[in-house]
Design an enzyme around this catalytic site. Structure first.
Site, PDB file in Angstrom:
ATOM      1  N   ARG A 126      45.268  43.908  37.126  1.00  0.00           N
ATOM      2  CA  ARG A 126      45.193  45.065  38.007  1.00  0.00           C
ATOM      3  C   ARG A 126      46.595  45.424  38.506  1.00  0.00           C
ATOM      4  O   ARG A 126      47.451  44.539  38.710  1.00  0.00           O
ATOM      5  CB  ARG A 126      44.312  44.680  39.185  1.00  0.00           C
ATOM      6  CG  ARG A 126      44.029  45.774  40.193  1.00  0.00           C
ATOM      7  CD  ARG A 126      43.172  46.855  39.636  1.00  0.00           C
ATOM      8  NE  ARG A 126      42.486  47.607  40.669  1.00  0.00           N
ATOM      9  CZ  ARG A 126      41.900  48.768  40.433  1.00  0.00           C
ATOM     10  NH1 ARG A 126      41.903  49.302  39.211  1.00  0.00           N
ATOM     11  NH2 ARG A 126      41.267  49.409  41.399  1.00  0.00           N
ATOM     12  N   THR A 149      38.122  56.027  32.436  1.00  0.00           N
ATOM     13  CA  THR A 149      38.496  54.636  32.273  1.00  0.00           C
ATOM     14  C   THR A 149      37.979  54.361  30.889  1.00  0.00           C
ATOM     15  O   THR A 149      37.313  55.203  30.298  1.00  0.00           O
ATOM     16  CB  THR A 149      37.773  53.787  33.338  1.00  0.00           C
ATOM     17  OG1 THR A 149      38.329  54.109  34.602  1.00  0.00           O
ATOM     18  CG2 THR A 149      37.901  52.290  33.122  1.00  0.00           C
ATOM     19  N   THR A 170      42.262  51.050  32.745  1.00  0.00           N
ATOM     20  CA  THR A 170      42.232  52.428  33.230  1.00  0.00           C
ATOM     21  C   THR A 170      43.572  52.886  33.785  1.00  0.00           C
ATOM     22  O   THR A 170      44.446  52.078  34.109  1.00  0.00           O
ATOM     23  CB  THR A 170      41.169  52.543  34.354  1.00  0.00           C
ATOM     24  OG1 THR A 170      40.966  53.915  34.679  1.00  0.00           O
ATOM     25  CG2 THR A 170      41.571  51.786  35.614  1.00  0.00           C
ATOM     26  N   ASN A 228      42.915  55.097  36.231  1.00  0.00           N
ATOM     27  CA  ASN A 228      42.066  55.616  37.313  1.00  0.00           C
ATOM     28  C   ASN A 228      41.472  56.945  36.864  1.00  0.00           C
ATOM     29  O   ASN A 228      40.645  56.952  35.974  1.00  0.00           O
ATOM     30  CB  ASN A 228      42.792  55.700  38.656  1.00  0.00           C
ATOM     31  CG  ASN A 228      41.794  55.895  39.805  1.00  0.00           C
ATOM     32  OD1 ASN A 228      40.623  55.544  39.645  1.00  0.00           O
ATOM     33  ND2 ASN A 228      42.203  56.442  40.916  1.00  0.00           N
ATOM     34  N   ASP A 235      42.571  53.875  44.795  1.00  0.00           N
ATOM     35  CA  ASP A 235      41.473  52.894  44.897  1.00  0.00           C
ATOM     36  C   ASP A 235      41.580  52.053  46.168  1.00  0.00           C
ATOM     37  O   ASP A 235      40.641  51.363  46.545  1.00  0.00           O
ATOM     38  CB  ASP A 235      41.430  51.977  43.667  1.00  0.00           C
ATOM     39  CG  ASP A 235      40.626  52.589  42.523  1.00  0.00           C
ATOM     40  OD1 ASP A 235      39.957  53.611  42.743  1.00  0.00           O
ATOM     41  OD2 ASP A 235      40.676  52.033  41.409  1.00  0.00           O
ATOM     42  N   SER A 267      38.588  47.215  42.871  1.00  0.00           N
ATOM     43  CA  SER A 267      38.122  47.936  41.687  1.00  0.00           C
ATOM     44  C   SER A 267      36.610  47.787  41.548  1.00  0.00           C
ATOM     45  O   SER A 267      35.990  46.960  42.216  1.00  0.00           O
ATOM     46  CB  SER A 267      38.805  47.345  40.452  1.00  0.00           C
ATOM     47  OG  SER A 267      38.253  47.872  39.269  1.00  0.00           O
ATOM     48  N   SER A 268      36.042  48.600  40.669  1.00  0.00           N
ATOM     49  CA  SER A 268      34.623  48.450  40.321  1.00  0.00           C
ATOM     50  C   SER A 268      34.446  47.990  38.875  1.00  0.00           C
ATOM     51  O   SER A 268      33.310  47.877  38.399  1.00  0.00           O
ATOM     52  CB  SER A 268      33.897  49.788  40.483  1.00  0.00           C
ATOM     53  OG  SER A 268      33.957  50.215  41.809  1.00  0.00           O
ATOM     54  N   GLY A 274      33.591  54.637  34.688  1.00  0.00           N
ATOM     55  CA  GLY A 274      32.756  55.414  35.609  1.00  0.00           C
ATOM     56  C   GLY A 274      32.992  55.120  37.070  1.00  0.00           C
ATOM     57  O   GLY A 274      32.099  55.355  37.893  1.00  0.00           O
ATOM     58  N   GLY A 275      34.178  54.598  37.447  1.00  0.00           N
ATOM     59  CA  GLY A 275      34.447  54.352  38.875  1.00  0.00           C
ATOM     60  C   GLY A 275      33.353  53.472  39.465  1.00  0.00           C
ATOM     61  O   GLY A 275      32.906  52.510  38.841  1.00  0.00           O
TER      62      GLY A 275
HETATM   63  O1  DON Z   1      39.088  50.397  39.281  1.00  0.00           O
HETATM   64  C1  DON Z   1      38.250  51.249  39.512  1.00  0.00           C
HETATM   65  O2  DON Z   1      37.157  50.991  39.961  1.00  0.00           O
HETATM   66  C2  DON Z   1      38.560  52.691  39.169  1.00  0.00           C
HETATM   67  N1  DON Z   1      39.983  52.891  39.158  1.00  0.00           N
HETATM   68  C3  DON Z   1      37.946  53.008  37.859  1.00  0.00           C
HETATM   69  C4  DON Z   1      38.105  54.455  37.523  1.00  0.00           C
HETATM   70  C5  DON Z   1      37.169  54.900  36.503  1.00  0.00           C
HETATM   71  O3  DON Z   1      36.351  54.171  36.020  1.00  0.00           O
HETATM   72  C6  DON Z   1      37.288  56.305  36.127  1.00  0.00           C
HETATM   73  N2  DON Z   1      36.413  56.574  35.072  1.00  0.00           N
HETATM   74  N3  DON Z   1      35.698  56.687  34.309  1.00  0.00           N
END
Ligand code: DON
Length: 606
Positions: free
Chosen positions: A139, A416, A434, A436, A458, A487-488, A508-509
């Site tokens: 990260r 991502t 990612t 982001n 984030d 993060s997710s 997908g965030g």
């Molecule tokens: O780390 C995270 O949770 C976010 N930066 C992830 C972003 C993300 O998955 C965007 N897209 N699909």
């Protein structure tokens, strides 16, 4: 690779079973689950036969099932065909899953630059064929000059710099992460893993229609922000938008990859690193050469837990993914969700209530474990059981009753990328990384081809205010120098009876962890193959904003029933892009599935 007719027939049979409204059949002749009127949890009132019994849970089915690639040796699923081919080539040359995952990640930095990256970061979960499990955290970190309120103006308003331009970028971890994975577990020489990406950047590759339209959107946004030099990289030589069929070359990125091929530390020390830090600062960012030199990928203890006869291996903090996944799956078990018909109103409602409570914890309590003390019993079953008390079958609990405050989410393209690799020996890699949001900071460091992340958003950039994904997070995730933002991302490996069963993940965030939970539940609770589980309707709740996100395929009847119970429903074209691999526990057959009903991708196996 084989596009198996039998897999397609199986897909439709299983889809029909899922769509009929009753509990889905289980594979392997196991008895069907009891009817959905069975009690769900001691905490809940006895379920009354609800309108769900007459609601058709059948989502509209995708026109085409996802591609399933079947093989007995290696398998790969990713969001981009050239990158999948690179990884398959590495496996066929005798590389292991870690080698293939590294080569794939580097290739995606060239062929899928909206998310694939050198200038971002991510997480990798590895399970070796001998059962050893690893979690690699690469990260990004906050630069040393970062501070808690760096994105707030004098009036306390959030500035756009948290999302666009070099000030939005954390110190990237991708190159260090891949180098660490290679040093510990790789087999082929490092250079051999970088060369395919280098060739794709230097010699170019042919754009698909989706590539061209994504690059066109990215370039337009860069231009709008005043980053004309960055936009030129993602445009034709004359500045016009790239088109399907164009051969696209990236000479500066090729040069950078050449330096990394010789020595991965070139990204962090020496002339390339000096250029990165200097140009970022020149354009208003905060990086120093010392920030880059100090960056380290970290090996962490993976989150490992049992779920209904399966072992789940997933990512620990600073990704909240594993904590959320474990809480959600334990909650699903506590609530007896496996006894509810898949995608019935009862099942979606109860799962949404579990997600709501889990996300309230995630957003308030979690942060980089090197900086904050996380309450120790978050993953205790007794704690999770207590959290689920008060759930009612017929009424959504307003999030305000769980924690105060409601916040709107901003629409933003989500980018991502997740990929999965299994090799002939059974080593497995789940990798999610990612920038982001799509194209990250939309700023390429001049002369390097390195597109920067905008991962700083984030953090809880203003504790209590929503970030770009609508997440309302708290003090534990405030900005501090050197800290990793929560993060997710949830790269996950599923094992059954000591044998590899599946490799999972998604972009997908915040919807990542809930998507992975649904993949596990489809596989474990409903006994369905991933070719059915992957295209199935997805749902998401993250406490705030107080609404269920779902996809356009949600049927009007199901929507009306969920609204009747008090849910606000918000539909999007799709949630996530799960490129996954299933392994038949009996035969060892690998079945790779790319999420092609939600966008491009390629599954391959041999
Ligand atoms: O780390 C995270 O949770 C976010 N930066 C992830 C972003 C993300 O998955 C965007 N897209 N699909």
């Amino acid at each position: 690779m084989a596009q198996q007719r039998s897999a397609r027939v199986g897909y439709w049979l299983a889809v029909l079973a899922l769509g009929c409204g009753g509990p889905a059949p289980r594979s392997g002749g196991a008895p069907p689950p009891p009817p959905s009127a069975a009690p769900v949890a001691p905490a809940l009132p006895a379920p009354v036969p609800s309108a769900a019994a007459v609601v058709q849970p059948s989502p509209q089915l995708p026109a085409e099932p996802p591609r399933v690639a079947v093989g007995r040796h290696g398998a790969v699923a990713s969001q981009e065909a050239n990158a999948t081919d690179v990884a398959l080539g590495v496996l066929q040359q005798g590389g292991n899953a870690v080698d293939a995952a590294i080569a794939l990640g580097l290739a995606l930095a060239v062929t899928h630059p909206s998310a694939g990256n050198l200038g971002g970061g991510g997480f990798m979960v590895i399970r070796r064929a001998d059962g050893a499990a690893y979690a690699l955290d690469y990260r990004e970190t906050a630069p040393s000059a970062a501070s808690r309120d760096m994105y707030l103006d004098a009036q306390g308003n959030l500035s756009d710099a948290r999302l666009n331009g070099p000030k939005a970028a954390g110190i990237p971890g991708t190159v260090a992460g891949f180098a660490a994975a290679h040093a510990k577990l790789g087999k082929l020489p490092w250079r051999a893993l970088v060369e395919p990406a280098l060739r794709l950047a230097r010699d170019g590759f042919t754009l698909t229609a989706e590539d061209a339209s994504t690059l066109g959107r990215g370039a337009a946004k860069m231009r709008e922000l005043g980053y004309a030099a960055s936009a030129r990289i993602y445009s034709r030589k004359d500045g016009a938008p790239l088109q399907a069929g164009d051969r696209w070359v990236q000479p500066e990125l090729a040069k950078t990859l050449g330096l990394i091929a010789t020595e991965p530390t070139a990204f962090y020390r020496g002339p390339l690193a000096a250029t990165l830090a200097r140009e970022v600062r020149r354009a208003g960012g905060l990086w120093t050469p010392a920030d880059l030199a100090r960056y380290e990928a970290r090996w962490r203890e993976p989150v490992v837990f049992d779920y209904r006869g399966h072992t789940i291996i997933t990512m620990p903090l600073p990704s909240a993914g594993g904590v959320v996944l474990e809480q959600l799956l334990v909650a699903s078990e506590v609530l007896g969700l496996e006894r509810r018909a898949w995608r019935s109103a009862d099942e979606i409602h109860l799962f949404a209530e579990a997600m709501r409570r889990t996300y309230a914890d995630r957003n308030q309590l979690l942060g980089d474990p090197d900086f904050v003390k996380v309450p120790p019993d978050l993953l205790e079953t007794s704690y999770i059981r207590d959290r689920m008390r008060g759930i009612e079958l017929e009424r959504a609990t307003p999030s305000a009753e769980i924690q105060a405050g409601v916040a709107p989410a901003r629409e933003e393209s989500t980018q991502t990328t997740h990929y999965s690799v299994v090799d002939a020996d059974g080593n497995a890699v789940a990798n999610t990384y990612t920038l982001n949001t799509g194209f990250g900071a939309k700023f390429v460091v001049p002369g390097t081809g390195v597109l920067l992340n905008n991962e700083m958003d984030d953090f809880a950039v203003k504790p209590g205010a929503p970030n770009v994904f609508g997440l309302v997070q708290g003090e534990p995730n405030k900005i501090e120098p050197g800290k990793r933002m929560l993060s997710s991302m949830t790269p996950t490996v599923v094992v059954r009876g000591g044998r590899l069963r599946a490799v999972l993940g998604s972009p997908g965030g915040p919807t990542i962890s809930t998507t992975v939970a649904q993949l596990v539940r489809g596989l474990v609770d409903y006994g369905q193959p991933l070719s059915v589980v992957v295209p199935a309707l997805r749902v998401h709740h993250q406490w705030l904003p107080d609404q269920i996100w779902t996809e356009e395929q949600l049927s009007p009847a199901l929507k009306a029933e969920l609204e009747r119970r008090g849910h606000v429903i918000r539909q999007r074209p799709h949630l996530g892009h799960a490129n996954v691999i299933e392994v038949d526990a009996e035969t060892g057959e690998r079945r790779a599935v790319a999420d092609t009903t939600r966008g491009e991708g390629k599954a391959a196996a041999y």
